[in-house]
Enzyme design. Structure first.
Site, mmCIF file in Angstrom:
data_model
loop_
_atom_site.group_PDB
_atom_site.id
_atom_site.type_symbol
_atom_site.label_atom_id
_atom_site.label_comp_id
_atom_site.label_asym_id
_atom_site.label_seq_id
_atom_site.Cartn_x
_atom_site.Cartn_y
_atom_site.Cartn_z
ATOM 1 N N ASP A 55 -1.356 9.328 -2.416
ATOM 2 C CA ASP A 55 -2.332 9.613 -1.379
ATOM 3 C C ASP A 55 -3.687 9.645 -2.065
ATOM 4 O OD1 ASP A 55 -2.755 10.096 1.438
ATOM 5 O OD2 ASP A 55 -3.509 12.069 0.851
ATOM 6 N N PHE A 94 -12.109 -2.447 0.029
ATOM 7 C CA PHE A 94 -11.807 -2.005 1.390
ATOM 8 C C PHE A 94 -12.158 -0.531 1.488
ATOM 9 C CE2 PHE A 94 -8.105 -1.383 -1.205
ATOM 10 C CZ PHE A 94 -7.609 -0.145 -0.834
ATOM 11 N N ALA A 117 0.936 -4.696 -0.157
ATOM 12 C CA ALA A 117 1.339 -5.584 -1.256
ATOM 13 C C ALA A 117 0.414 -5.445 -2.458
ATOM 14 C CB ALA A 117 1.353 -7.029 -0.772
ATOM 15 N N HIS A 152 -9.407 5.259 -9.618
ATOM 16 C CA HIS A 152 -8.638 6.488 -9.468
ATOM 17 C C HIS A 152 -7.142 6.215 -9.500
ATOM 18 C CE1 HIS A 152 -9.638 4.624 -5.715
ATOM 19 N NE2 HIS A 152 -8.875 5.405 -4.977
ATOM 20 N N ARG A 153 -6.688 5.152 -8.813
ATOM 21 C CA ARG A 153 -5.263 4.833 -8.832
ATOM 22 C C ARG A 153 -4.834 4.339 -10.209
ATOM 23 N NH1 ARG A 153 -4.983 1.879 -4.699
ATOM 24 N NH2 ARG A 153 -4.313 3.524 -3.281
ATOM 25 N N ASN A 184 3.706 -0.316 2.385
ATOM 26 C CA ASN A 184 3.928 -1.752 2.599
ATOM 27 C C ASN A 184 2.696 -2.553 2.182
ATOM 28 O OD1 ASN A 184 6.627 -2.037 3.663
ATOM 29 N ND2 ASN A 184 5.908 -0.951 5.483
ATOM 30 N N ASP A 209 -15.054 1.393 -0.564
ATOM 31 C CA ASP A 209 -15.439 0.651 -1.772
ATOM 32 C C ASP A 209 -16.843 0.048 -1.707
ATOM 33 O OD1 ASP A 209 -12.996 1.270 -2.831
ATOM 34 O OD2 ASP A 209 -12.186 -0.767 -2.797
#
Length: 199
Positions: A72, A155, A11, A185-186, A9, A158
């Site tokens: 993850d 966050f 955003a 990484h994402r 969830n 980071d």
């Protein structure tokens, strides 16, 4: 229209995924937008295992036969044998938060010299298509752990992570999101996932 349920969830995470997987005719929904409640126990020993747990739980909650995407991620520190790893979000305990997690990491690295404070952010994505086929993609970004929290844009860990791509002088929390996504990484995992889905 192909609907893809993102097992989150968050955003911001959804925006990043939509931007990276901009396939014509694909629509992305958070769990909330899809009217789904899914909060499985993430007891896997790897990032991939936990992402798969979240993806399968969301698919089951949606009634099956739908496409889902879960991720993850976390921080691996070499001097700590890969910790906090899959426990990144709860490193300071189940009731911990970003501040507590960062404080614990600082304590654990208190006597570790700079050259040994290496680590990486890791993200593993698990995509389960409507037919049940699965595609996995893993992305990383290398860096060092700093000695102080710096920056307001990030966050988690980071503010203390100094990626080598930026010369090791600024943290992930000190750069705009667009620049972070280009090497994160994402972002790396999403680019790899797109390549796999296009092939």
């Amino acid at each position: 229209m192909k609907r893809v349920i993102i097992a989150s969830n968050n955003a911001h995470k959804v925006d990043e995924i939509e931007h990276a997987l901009n396939f014509p005719g694909w629509e992305f929904q958070t769990l909330r937008e899809a009217g789904i409640e899914s909060d499985p126990v993430e007891d896997g020993e790897t990032f991939e295992a936990n992402a798969r747990i979240k993806a399968q739980a969301a698919r089951e909650a949606a009634g099956g036969a739908c496409a889902v995407l879960a991720d993850d991620s976390g921080l691996e520190v070499d001097a700590l044998g890969g910790a906090p790893g899959v426990y990144s979000s709860r490193y300071a305990g189940e009731d911990g938060n970003d501040a507590a997690n960062n404080a614990k990491l600082f304590r654990e690295l208190a006597d570790v010299p700079d050259e040994q404070r290496t680590g990486r952010f890791v993200c593993t994505l698990v995509f389960i298509d409507e037919d049940g086929s699965e595609t996995v993609a893993r992305g990383t970004v290398e860096g060092h752990i700093g000695h102080e929290l710096r920056g307001e844009n990030g966050f988690g860990y980071d503010p203390l992570f100094l990626p080598v791509e930026f010369g090791g002088g600024i943290t992930f929390a000190e750069v705009p999101q667009s620049e972070k996504s280009a090497i994160s990484h994402r972002g790396n995992a999403l680019r790899l996932l797109r390549e796999k889905l296009e092939s």
